[in-house]
Motif scaffolding. Structure first.
Motif, mmCIF file in Angstrom:
data_model
loop_
_atom_site.group_PDB
_atom_site.id
_atom_site.type_symbol
_atom_site.label_atom_id
_atom_site.label_comp_id
_atom_site.label_asym_id
_atom_site.label_seq_id
_atom_site.Cartn_x
_atom_site.Cartn_y
_atom_site.Cartn_z
ATOM 1 N N SER A 272 0.826 -1.210 0.000
ATOM 2 C CA SER A 272 0.000 0.000 0.000
ATOM 3 C C SER A 272 0.858 1.257 0.000
ATOM 4 C CB SER A 272 -0.932 0.012 1.212
ATOM 5 O OG SER A 272 -1.939 -0.947 1.024
ATOM 6 N N TYR A 273 1.952 1.236 0.752
ATOM 7 C CA TYR A 273 2.828 2.422 0.775
ATOM 8 C C TYR A 273 3.378 2.697 -0.636
ATOM 9 C CZ TYR A 273 6.922 5.285 1.090
ATOM 10 O OH TYR A 273 7.839 6.262 0.833
ATOM 11 N N PHE A 274 3.932 1.669 -1.275
ATOM 12 C CA PHE A 274 4.528 1.889 -2.603
ATOM 13 C C PHE A 274 3.447 2.215 -3.649
ATOM 14 C CE2 PHE A 274 8.284 0.132 -0.634
ATOM 15 C CZ PHE A 274 9.308 0.850 -1.244
ATOM 16 N N ALA A 275 2.258 1.634 -3.504
ATOM 17 C CA ALA A 275 1.168 1.953 -4.444
ATOM 18 C C ALA A 275 0.764 3.417 -4.302
ATOM 19 C CB ALA A 275 -0.029 1.044 -4.190
ATOM 20 N N LEU A 276 0.679 3.908 -3.065
ATOM 21 C CA LEU A 276 0.299 5.310 -2.866
ATOM 22 C C LEU A 276 1.392 6.251 -3.357
ATOM 23 C CD1 LEU A 276 -1.587 5.613 0.520
ATOM 24 C CD2 LEU A 276 -2.442 6.079 -1.763
ATOM 25 N N GLU A 277 2.657 5.872 -3.170
ATOM 26 C CA GLU A 277 3.735 6.721 -3.687
ATOM 27 C C GLU A 277 3.656 6.798 -5.216
ATOM 28 O OE1 GLU A 277 5.934 8.838 -2.156
ATOM 29 O OE2 GLU A 277 4.493 8.326 -0.594
ATOM 30 N N SER A 278 3.334 5.657 -5.851
ATOM 31 C CA SER A 278 3.220 5.685 -7.311
ATOM 32 C C SER A 278 1.999 6.514 -7.718
ATOM 33 C CB SER A 278 3.154 4.271 -7.896
ATOM 34 O OG SER A 278 1.878 3.719 -7.689
ATOM 35 N N ALA A 279 0.922 6.473 -6.914
ATOM 36 C CA ALA A 279 -0.261 7.293 -7.214
ATOM 37 C C ALA A 279 0.081 8.771 -7.089
ATOM 38 C CB ALA A 279 -1.406 6.929 -6.269
ATOM 39 N N ARG A 280 0.913 9.104 -6.106
ATOM 40 C CA ARG A 280 1.317 10.501 -5.933
ATOM 41 C C ARG A 280 2.053 11.000 -7.183
ATOM 42 N NH1 ARG A 280 2.456 12.916 -1.112
ATOM 43 N NH2 ARG A 280 2.982 10.982 -0.048
ATOM 44 N N GLN A 281 2.867 10.103 -7.760
ATOM 45 C CA GLN A 281 3.644 10.498 -8.944
ATOM 46 C C GLN A 281 2.815 10.472 -10.222
ATOM 47 O OE1 GLN A 281 6.774 7.618 -8.704
ATOM 48 N NE2 GLN A 281 7.455 8.390 -6.724
ATOM 49 N N ARG A 282 1.803 9.593 -10.266
ATOM 50 C CA ARG A 282 1.138 9.329 -11.541
ATOM 51 C C ARG A 282 -0.226 9.966 -11.699
ATOM 52 N NH1 ARG A 282 4.861 7.681 -15.087
ATOM 53 N NH2 ARG A 282 6.101 5.953 -14.306
ATOM 54 N N LEU A 283 -0.912 10.251 -10.597
ATOM 55 C CA LEU A 283 -2.279 10.776 -10.704
ATOM 56 C C LEU A 283 -2.262 12.296 -10.602
ATOM 57 C CD1 LEU A 283 -4.211 8.320 -8.326
ATOM 58 C CD2 LEU A 283 -4.086 8.202 -10.811
ATOM 59 N N ASP A 284 -3.348 12.913 -11.098
ATOM 60 C CA ASP A 284 -3.522 14.351 -10.875
ATOM 61 C C ASP A 284 -3.561 14.610 -9.380
ATOM 62 O OD1 ASP A 284 -3.706 14.605 -13.545
ATOM 63 O OD2 ASP A 284 -5.899 14.737 -13.609
ATOM 64 N N ARG A 339 16.167 12.142 3.981
ATOM 65 C CA ARG A 339 15.794 13.478 4.469
ATOM 66 C C ARG A 339 15.713 14.518 3.361
ATOM 67 N NH1 ARG A 339 18.640 12.916 10.298
ATOM 68 N NH2 ARG A 339 16.950 11.652 11.131
ATOM 69 N N ASP A 340 16.200 14.167 2.163
ATOM 70 C CA ASP A 340 16.067 15.113 1.058
ATOM 71 C C ASP A 340 14.640 15.146 0.532
ATOM 72 O OD1 ASP A 340 18.730 15.356 1.349
ATOM 73 O OD2 ASP A 340 19.231 13.956 -0.271
ATOM 74 N N GLY A 341 13.811 14.225 1.031
ATOM 75 C CA GLY A 341 12.405 14.256 0.634
ATOM 76 C C GLY A 341 12.127 13.594 -0.701
ATOM 77 N N THR A 342 13.026 12.717 -1.175
ATOM 78 C CA THR A 342 12.735 12.025 -2.426
ATOM 79 C C THR A 342 11.847 10.801 -2.191
ATOM 80 O OG1 THR A 342 14.903 11.034 -2.212
ATOM 81 C CG2 THR A 342 14.671 12.802 -3.826
ATOM 82 N N GLY A 343 11.382 10.651 -0.952
ATOM 83 C CA GLY A 343 10.341 9.663 -0.701
ATOM 84 C C GLY A 343 10.823 8.241 -0.626
ATOM 85 N N GLN A 344 10.391 7.421 -1.577
ATOM 86 C CA GLN A 344 10.527 5.982 -1.447
ATOM 87 C C GLN A 344 11.939 5.453 -1.676
ATOM 88 O OE1 GLN A 344 8.180 4.453 -4.798
ATOM 89 N NE2 GLN A 344 10.096 4.446 -5.883
ATOM 90 N N ALA A 345 12.829 6.251 -2.272
ATOM 91 C CA ALA A 345 14.118 5.687 -2.698
ATOM 92 C C ALA A 345 14.912 5.099 -1.537
ATOM 93 C CB ALA A 345 14.937 6.752 -3.425
ATOM 94 N N GLY A 346 14.928 5.792 -0.396
ATOM 95 C CA GLY A 346 15.682 5.303 0.755
ATOM 96 C C GLY A 346 15.121 3.998 1.276
#
Ligand SMILES: [Zn+2]
Length: 402
Positions: A272-284, A339-346
């Protein structure tokens, strides 16, 4: 091997090599022995019927069986519990483990499944049966998927009729890209994950409005019933639901290749976390804000490990907390790691470096927190500790024990 034949599309034939000492065969997970007929040795000798399986004839080296499957036009199947069937209008077969496969023993065993139709064969991802930690096998096979999306080594075939929603044709393409990126970030060799199928099933005439879906290792099965009097915003909301649903299930497929034995809370919360991160990037932004609100955290939810304990004790309703509390837990972890705020990469990097937390006791909150803190600097924020285990909250009497 599972074989289907275009000339007799509602009959499915299975065959399996046995090993010395095999005396019985059984339906695969959650399977019903009544679905199988004519279980026999390849030399023609019939297998003896047991209460929920079959006795293998002595010295038999290969067992064979037949299954009658449904015509999906005549008998629509619910996408949350799909039956094996053939869709004559769109020219594909959907094969579900429970109604198609036999297994050799109660012991875990690696199973390779080759699915052939009219001479066109493909190997499914190797499975280990029985394992409750893996999605079941579903497979779609058809001569001409309605759409094929490709990104690097990742190919997604779409079968059946997609709902008519603006923008939905893009989803398989961005899903292929998303799955390829996750595979890369988690360090999964590309050869181990190449093909994925997305099957749209026609709903039954009386099926209530909603989005229905379930996923196997290789295949995502979905179904959408749009309400008759839909308000203007509904298509965007359905797009949000479909994207996060597809990304959630695709995450299971990719992370399943790590072969990690994750408890349900880890499995569902990461998906769910990774799905929501992808939604943040992909959806309006507005669509994302709407879907994100579905994951609002309410007071008095149990911490994740407590929910898992209650779930293990038989309270299946606890699983709802894995999706919601779990998303908030991993968000805090991802923020701590990156902490740079790039989200899921770390977080993806931590999963890669720890080989899916392979050497961490995931029932021990302190062990998990230590493994996370090794990937960042300082201490994991108290908020995340509390979402994991109440005993680790700062105001808990045990809070300072560690
Ligand atoms: Zn899931």
């Amino acid at each position: 091997m599972i074989t289907v034949d275009a000339d007799a599309p509602l009959a499915l034939r299975g065959s399996m090599l046995l090993q010395a000492g095999d005396t019985t065969v059984w339906p695969a997970r959650h399977g019903d022995a009544g679905a199988f007929s004519n279980v026999r040795c390849a030399d023609g000798r019939p297998a003896g019927t047991l209460q929920s399986g079959w006795q293998v004839p002595q010295g038999c080296q290969q067992i064979e069986w037949d299954v009658r499957i449904v015509d999906l036009d005549v008998a629509p199947t619910d996408a949350t519990v799909p039956q094996s069937g053939h869709d004559p209008r769109h020219g594909f077969w959907l094969i579900a483990e429970a109604s198609a496969l036999l297994r050799r023993s109660d012991q875990s065993a690696a199973v390779g499944v080759r699915i052939c139709a009219s001479g066109d064969c493909r190997d499914s991802t190797p499975l280990v049966l029985p394992s409750d930690h893996q999605p079941p096998l579903y497979a779609a096979i058809g001569r001409s998927p309605r759409l094929v999306a490709q990104h690097d080594a990742m190919t997604i075939g779409v079968h059946g009729e997609q709902p008519e929603l603006a923008g939905i044709d893009e989803f398989p393409h961005i899903l292929a890209e998303t799955m390829a990126r996750w595979g890369c970030e988690f360090g999964i060799p590309p050869g181990r994950h190449k093909a994925y199928d997305w099957v749209w099933l026609a709903p039954a005439p009386d099926q209530p409005p909603g989005f229905y879906a379930s996923a196997g290792f290789d295949t995502f099965v979905s179904q959408l019933v749009i309400p008759e009097h839909a308000e203007d915003k509904t298509p965007a909301r359905f797009r949000s639901i479909i994207w996060t649903g597809a990304a959630h299930e695709a995450f299971h497929s990719v992370s399943g290749r790590l072969a990690a034995e994750w408890p349900a809370w880890v499995n569902e919360s990461l998906a769910s976390y990774f799905a929501l991160e992808s939604a943040r990037q992909r959806l309006d932004a507005a669509d994302f804000a709407w879907i994100d609100r579905q994951y609002a955290l309410y007071p008095d939810v149990p911490p994740l490990l407590e929910a898992q304990r209650r779930y293990d004790a038989g309270d299946s309703s606890q699983s709802q907390h894995f999706y919601v509390v779990g998303v908030h837990f991993w968000r805090t972890v991802a923020g701590f790691l990156d902490r740079d705020g790039t989200g899921q990469a770390g977080l993806a990097g931590l999963i890669r470096q720890s080989e899916g937390f392979a050497h961490v006791d995931l029932t021990d909150p302190v062990a998990l927190i230590r493994s996370i803190e090794r990937g960042g600097s300082g201490e994991l924020p108290p908020g995340a500790r509390c979402l994991l285990d109440a005993g680790l909250c700062p105001d808990s009497p045990e809070g300072h024990a560690e």
